[in-house]
Scaffold this motif. Structure first.
Motif, short mmCIF file in Angstrom:
data_model
loop_
_atom_site.label_atom_id
_atom_site.label_comp_id
_atom_site.label_asym_id
_atom_site.label_seq_id
_atom_site.Cartn_x
_atom_site.Cartn_y
_atom_site.Cartn_z
N THR A 142 1.69 10.27 -3.68
CA THR A 142 0.91 10.64 -2.51
C THR A 142 1.81 10.71 -1.28
O THR A 142 2.70 9.89 -1.13
N ALA A 162 -0.08 6.98 2.78
CA ALA A 162 -0.86 5.82 2.33
C ALA A 162 -2.09 5.70 3.22
O ALA A 162 -1.98 5.69 4.44
N LEU A 211 2.34 1.66 -3.46
CA LEU A 211 1.34 2.19 -4.40
C LEU A 211 1.15 3.69 -4.19
O LEU A 211 1.02 4.44 -5.16
N ALA A 212 1.12 4.13 -2.93
CA ALA A 212 0.99 5.56 -2.64
C ALA A 212 2.19 6.32 -3.20
O ALA A 212 2.04 7.40 -3.77
N LEU A 272 -9.17 7.42 -5.71
CA LEU A 272 -7.91 7.80 -5.04
C LEU A 272 -7.53 9.23 -5.45
O LEU A 272 -7.70 9.61 -6.60
N ALA A 328 0.84 -1.21 0.00
CA ALA A 328 0.00 0.00 0.00
C ALA A 328 0.87 1.26 0.00
O ALA A 328 0.60 2.22 -0.72
N HIS A 352 -5.48 2.83 -0.39
CA HIS A 352 -4.25 2.21 -0.89
C HIS A 352 -4.15 0.76 -0.41
O HIS A 352 -3.69 -0.12 -1.13
N ALA A 359 -4.02 -2.37 -2.84
CA ALA A 359 -2.92 -3.34 -2.73
C ALA A 359 -3.47 -4.76 -2.61
O ALA A 359 -2.95 -5.69 -3.24
N GLU A 407 -9.03 3.13 -8.09
CA GLU A 407 -8.16 4.16 -8.66
C GLU A 407 -8.93 5.42 -9.01
O GLU A 407 -8.38 6.52 -8.95
N ARG A 416 2.02 6.82 -6.90
CA ARG A 416 1.02 7.82 -7.25
C ARG A 416 1.43 9.23 -6.81
O ARG A 416 0.70 10.18 -7.03
#
Length: 144
Positions: A106, A109, A100-101, A143, A97, A113, A117, A140, A104
């Motif tokens: 970000t 998280a 992924l943040a 987000l 997670a 996220h 994940a 998505e 992006r």
């Protein structure tokens, strides 16, 4: 590198309570995801507009995870934490997670996220989320 948001930390606390109520020795990834949906104020926040945007029923999600975990009914009485820790799978999910943040751009998280994940990582948890109507594309879209 992103850090866990306050909302994600709240999710971890909810997951710990749930795992304790179910008599678990550690916090499994299923409890993390169920923790996202178990906190009504969290579900109303701008960060996680589950009720308004995703239209996911917490009772449906809880039912799915009860089947997935194959657990007995909740134990009576208050949660007892003891020395409960995150399972390796939960640690991996949180790290995923956060990654992924970061991808992006970000700063923190959050619970979304974590859900993303779990969906991206595949497996039975991913299938349960998809069955509940949560897809990678849908997450998505909401987000930041």
């Amino acid at each position: 590198m992103p850090v866990p948001s306050d909302a994600l930390l709240g999710t971890l606390l909810s997951a710990r309570v749930l795992a304790s109520q179910y008599g678990a020795d550690e916090i499994l990834p299923e409890y993390l995801i169920l923790g996202v949906f178990s906190d009504p104020p969290l579900m109303e926040t701008k960060e996680l507009p589950i009720k308004s945007v995703l239209q996911v029923s917490s009772s449906l999600v809880e039912e799915l995870f009860e089947r997935l975990l194959g657990t007995a009914p909740k134990q009576a009485g208050p949660a007892k934490f003891g020395d409960m820790s995150l399972s390796r799978g939960s640690q991996d999910l949180i790290e995923s997670a956060i990654s992924l943040a970061e991808m992006r751009g970000t700063e923190a998280a959050g619970p979304l996220h974590l859900i993303l994940a779990a969906i991206v990582n595949g497996g039975s948890l991913s299938e349960a989320l998809k069955h509940a109507g949560l897809t990678e594309i849908l997450i998505e879209r909401v987000l930041p």
